[in-house]
Design a protein around this motif. Sequence first.
Motif, PDB file in Angstrom:
ATOM      1  N   GLY A   1       0.820  -1.197   0.000  1.00  0.00           N
ATOM      2  CA  GLY A   1       0.000   0.000   0.000  1.00  0.00           C
ATOM      3  C   GLY A   1       0.857   1.251   0.000  1.00  0.00           C
ATOM      4  O   GLY A   1       0.536   2.229  -0.672  1.00  0.00           O
TER       5      GLY A   1
ATOM      6  N   ALA B   1       2.353   3.118  -3.231  1.00  0.00           N
ATOM      7  CA  ALA B   1       1.565   4.061  -4.024  1.00  0.00           C
ATOM      8  C   ALA B   1       1.452   3.656  -5.476  1.00  0.00           C
ATOM      9  O   ALA B   1       1.244   4.476  -6.352  1.00  0.00           O
TER      10      ALA B   1
ATOM     11  N   GLU C   1       6.035  -3.699  -6.694  1.00  0.00           N
ATOM     12  CA  GLU C   1       7.144  -2.796  -6.380  1.00  0.00           C
ATOM     13  C   GLU C   1       8.294  -3.499  -5.666  1.00  0.00           C
ATOM     14  O   GLU C   1       9.265  -2.862  -5.308  1.00  0.00           O
TER      15      GLU C   1
ATOM     16  N   GLY D   1      -1.132   4.676  -0.339  1.00  0.00           N
ATOM     17  CA  GLY D   1      -1.427   5.160  -1.679  1.00  0.00           C
ATOM     18  C   GLY D   1      -0.736   6.492  -1.928  1.00  0.00           C
ATOM     19  O   GLY D   1       0.219   6.851  -1.255  1.00  0.00           O
ATOM     20  N   GLN D   2      -1.272   7.234  -2.907  1.00  0.00           N
ATOM     21  CA  GLN D   2      -0.557   8.430  -3.347  1.00  0.00           C
ATOM     22  C   GLN D   2      -1.057   9.688  -2.650  1.00  0.00           C
ATOM     23  O   GLN D   2      -2.261   9.856  -2.447  1.00  0.00           O
TER      24      GLN D   2
ATOM     25  N   VAL E   1      12.886   5.973  -2.738  1.00  0.00           N
ATOM     26  CA  VAL E   1      12.378   6.693  -3.911  1.00  0.00           C
ATOM     27  C   VAL E   1      11.063   7.369  -3.541  1.00  0.00           C
ATOM     28  O   VAL E   1      10.451   7.042  -2.534  1.00  0.00           O
ATOM     29  N   ASP E   2      10.631   8.333  -4.359  1.00  0.00           N
ATOM     30  CA  ASP E   2       9.381   9.018  -4.037  1.00  0.00           C
ATOM     31  C   ASP E   2       8.197   8.281  -4.655  1.00  0.00           C
ATOM     32  O   ASP E   2       8.363   7.263  -5.313  1.00  0.00           O
ATOM     33  N   GLN E   3       6.998   8.832  -4.434  1.00  0.00           N
ATOM     34  CA  GLN E   3       5.807   8.069  -4.792  1.00  0.00           C
ATOM     35  C   GLN E   3       5.560   7.988  -6.295  1.00  0.00           C
ATOM     36  O   GLN E   3       4.776   7.167  -6.745  1.00  0.00           O
TER      37      GLN E   3
ATOM     38  N   ASP F   1       7.980   7.359  -8.479  1.00  0.00           N
ATOM     39  CA  ASP F   1       8.980   6.455  -9.067  1.00  0.00           C
ATOM     40  C   ASP F   1       8.449   5.033  -8.979  1.00  0.00           C
ATOM     41  O   ASP F   1       8.824   4.261  -8.117  1.00  0.00           O
ATOM     42  N   ASN F   2       7.550   4.699  -9.907  1.00  0.00           N
ATOM     43  CA  ASN F   2       6.835   3.443  -9.828  1.00  0.00           C
ATOM     44  C   ASN F   2       6.993   2.646 -11.103  1.00  0.00           C
ATOM     45  O   ASN F   2       7.210   3.197 -12.169  1.00  0.00           O
ATOM     46  N   TYR F   3       6.811   1.325 -10.958  1.00  0.00           N
ATOM     47  CA  TYR F   3       6.825   0.458 -12.128  1.00  0.00           C
ATOM     48  C   TYR F   3       5.417   0.369 -12.691  1.00  0.00           C
ATOM     49  O   TYR F   3       4.493  -0.002 -11.974  1.00  0.00           O
ATOM     50  N   ALA F   4       5.248   0.734 -13.945  1.00  0.00           N
ATOM     51  CA  ALA F   4       3.904   0.715 -14.514  1.00  0.00           C
ATOM     52  C   ALA F   4       3.862  -0.136 -15.770  1.00  0.00           C
ATOM     53  O   ALA F   4       3.114   0.136 -16.687  1.00  0.00           O
ATOM     54  N   ALA F   5       4.744  -1.145 -15.848  1.00  0.00           N
ATOM     55  CA  ALA F   5       4.777  -2.057 -16.992  1.00  0.00           C
ATOM     56  C   ALA F   5       4.962  -1.296 -18.298  1.00  0.00           C
ATOM     57  O   ALA F   5       4.342  -1.598 -19.294  1.00  0.00           O
TER      58      ALA F   5
ATOM     59  N   TYR G   1      -2.911   8.923 -10.984  1.00  0.00           N
ATOM     60  CA  TYR G   1      -2.298   7.612 -10.884  1.00  0.00           C
ATOM     61  C   TYR G   1      -2.460   7.093  -9.463  1.00  0.00           C
ATOM     62  O   TYR G   1      -1.514   6.832  -8.751  1.00  0.00           O
TER      63      TYR G   1
ATOM     64  N   TYR H   1      -5.147   4.709  -6.698  1.00  0.00           N
ATOM     65  CA  TYR H   1      -6.288   3.807  -6.639  1.00  0.00           C
ATOM     66  C   TYR H   1      -6.902   3.854  -5.257  1.00  0.00           C
ATOM     67  O   TYR H   1      -6.876   2.903  -4.498  1.00  0.00           O
TER      68      TYR H   1
END
Lengths: 312, 613
Positions: A112, A115, A208, B428-429, B524-526, B528-532, B541, B543
């Motif tokens: 969670g 993010a 992640e 979450g974000q 890393v910050d929020q 910096d995510n893997y989004a395929a 972005y 949920y």
Amino acid sequence: MNILLMILSAIISLVTGMFFLGLARKIMAMIHWRYGPPIYQPLIDVIRYFHQRAVSHGFIFDLGIIISLIGSLLVVFFLPLGNISSFSNSGGLLVILYILILSPLGLALSSGESANPNASIGISRKLILTLSYEFVLIIILLSLMSQYQTISLQEIVMLQARKVWSFASWKLILPGIAYLLILPAMLGFRPFEIAGASQEISAGPSVEFGGKYLALNTINHGLLHFITIALFVNLFLGGGDLFGIFDSISGTFWGSFVSLIIFLIKMILIFVISVFINAVFPRLRLEQATKYILYYPLSIAIVGLIIVVAIN
Amino acid sequence: MILFYMMIFAFVGAFLIYFAGKSFPRIKEILAVVISFLLFLFVALLYGKDFQINYHNFLGFHLFLRINMFSWLFALTITFLGFLSIIFSLSYMKDKKNNAFYYMNMLFVNIAMLGIVLAGDLISFFIFWEIMSWSTFLLISYKKGSALPASMKYIIMSIIGSLSMLIGILYLYDLTDTTIISQLSHIIRFINKGDVIFVVILFSIAFGIKNAVIPFHNWLPPAHSEAPSPFSAILSGILIKMGVYGFLLLFYVIIGLDIIFHLTGLTIVLNVLAAITIIFPTFLAILQNDAKRLLAWSTVAQAGYIFMGITYGTELSVAGGIFHFLNHAIFKALMFLAVGAIEYRTKGIRDLNSLGGFIKKMPFTFAAMLIGAMGLIGLPLTNGFVSKWLIYKTLILNGSPFLAFAALIGTWGTILYSYKLIHNIFLGQLPAKFENIQKAPFSMKMPMMILSTIIIFFGILPGIPLQFINKIIVSFGYHPLNVSLFGIVSDSGNLNIINILAATFVIGVLIVLFFRSGRKSVRVDQYDNYAAGSFIPKEKYSYTNSFYAPLDRFLNSFLKDYIDIFYCKSAALIRHFCNGIRKIYTGYVGSYVMYILLFLAVLIFVQLNWSVF
């Protein structure tokens, strides 16, 4: 003595869990007409992950995955493995039911904080799916606890060894069947590979995780396979008992050893069957899966519980 | 007379706050904190006392105040939570106008509840019950606007409850010629069963409405979500538990064990109601998008657990019910305070769909909320675990698997909504508009810290509160539980927290060491995510919006609060009907004369035909 038993059961569960992961890949490969990786591949992977760089999203991201693993290992101590059990007398099945919550909750907290919406979707799906099979699981456990009049798992295993396995007794066969029907959902196998759908939501909660996070997650995954199946073997297949053949040596070192081996063999059989199911089914949607679980296994389990209650 | 002087002191103090607050604005906060702390201290010092005093005689009624272990435990919880929520109010209410009125009412509610648990006769009980209802009404409607209909709903339900209780008291008085609780408990065995059942039903309506047992629950969700947050904590933590106190008083003190569980069918009905009160509110809570409304539904469900415990009637279940009352007061108050802190910093946002990522900004509040949620779920090593374990165990071993199923599945529902609450607020974000959110102020952190500590403390050492509870259930006529410091010993499965604690600690240390031995991770910050491989648009972005969408779709089709809808429809129908009747007041003298003539004509007709008069 207790501490030695704890260390022993932790090692057994970790090794078996890893072995299950490797076995699953091997069997899947053979069904696909491939060679597949060696059976110890997951272990190599875990070691490799440990030396790779990983990203972290914050404190709970680290803590959650640790809580998750603590939860899984704690459950192992409450499960009798053959004759070995460290905490048979600390609250019984109700405590197991509660500690089983820790692992998904830790994972949910961890992913969670990342993010990542894929992770959140995965968690949401995982919790909904769990809720639906938990309906069935609770009824199954209640049938067993009402039938044997105890909340201790250890005693349930002993009573089965003395009389007949739950799965072979006509009163408890329906709960047994219901458990088998929800077993793939509990293992996260197809057709219920909904939360960790790798092609659809990039493996969901673990999207992640990299490096050591992925390593812990893999270990945890193996442990969860172990726990789910060990619970089934203990509840329905008499634990480490084999029709009382080895009763004469029970209580000795060899007696414990033999019962452990029997226990593990039973587990492997059940696991292989689940992998076969995993190999031939496509993935369901969440709604379809919930509907299926709430129709068939749930009705079977409720009928089973009514039979148990009516007889007592 | 010390009890009497304590009550007088408290009432005078409450008025003093209001009038002093008018002329010296700064003094009212200090006064409120000091008075509530002194009340807590007084009650704590009364530990172990067992006496009653006749403080006043009124129209031939002897009014009593009394204290024993049973009322002491409730009184301590009331004053303790009252003190903490007044501290929390210091910042929460700082910029609100008319807060002297707020503090006065806050104290009134606490004193009234104190009076309820200390009342030694039913007349005092009723008077304090009414003071509580009315001051609660004033507090719920404090924010005006949408709080007004919520408070109207509350006060109407409350009045129905109080009237039914009043009838019950008078009926009992008619039968026994006394309203003093200690005398009633002796006389009650000479009354026939039918009268007892009638009295139980009358009182159950009053207590059921306060305790929000289905079908009397519908005032609770709007009232809890509209009240100021520190008061929501009181409302949910202890005020609705006055219903629990009432049930315990009625069942175990006034009527007594040997009568109440021989009334045919009564316990079955109450248990089934409890099971319904657990299941439906749990699933309704999952559907909520307002943080406080979600917690309010959860309160209804948890009140169901307590109700199940005290109406099931074994020593384990009654002990579990009382313990769960104590635990629920603590963790639910904590969760309301945490939501209150969020509400305070975001200037009143409670909508779960528009929050997110607050863990980075308010880590302390997150920790408090997490511990509260763990207690609510009942994870081992938190207090909720032990009380729920007691209830489950007795339900299973005494052959009520279906009730146990309701209780256990309620726990899984609890996980779902607790996680939704935590995820949508803290995980979450983080939306960009909340970049500059401040941490919670100290006066909010302190109560949260104390409550979190208690949750863990009672979770690890359940023996301490259980020893007090043991004394209570012995006074009800049960055998004491075999309690050790770390758990419970019995023939059919023990509970031993120390094993779980030790194992958790050892495994935890090992895993942390193992974890740290790996290669160090990079923060890393929020974003910096893997989004395929897909592009990551900021802001969208996330949920958090409709977190359990598939479940919502599934449940929304049939799960509604039908009882509330029924009540609202009947209220509308009555209003319509009364509007119709009002039309006869036309304003013409002629039509009134016609009514009189018509009435006389009817009378004459009746007399001629049947000669009634």
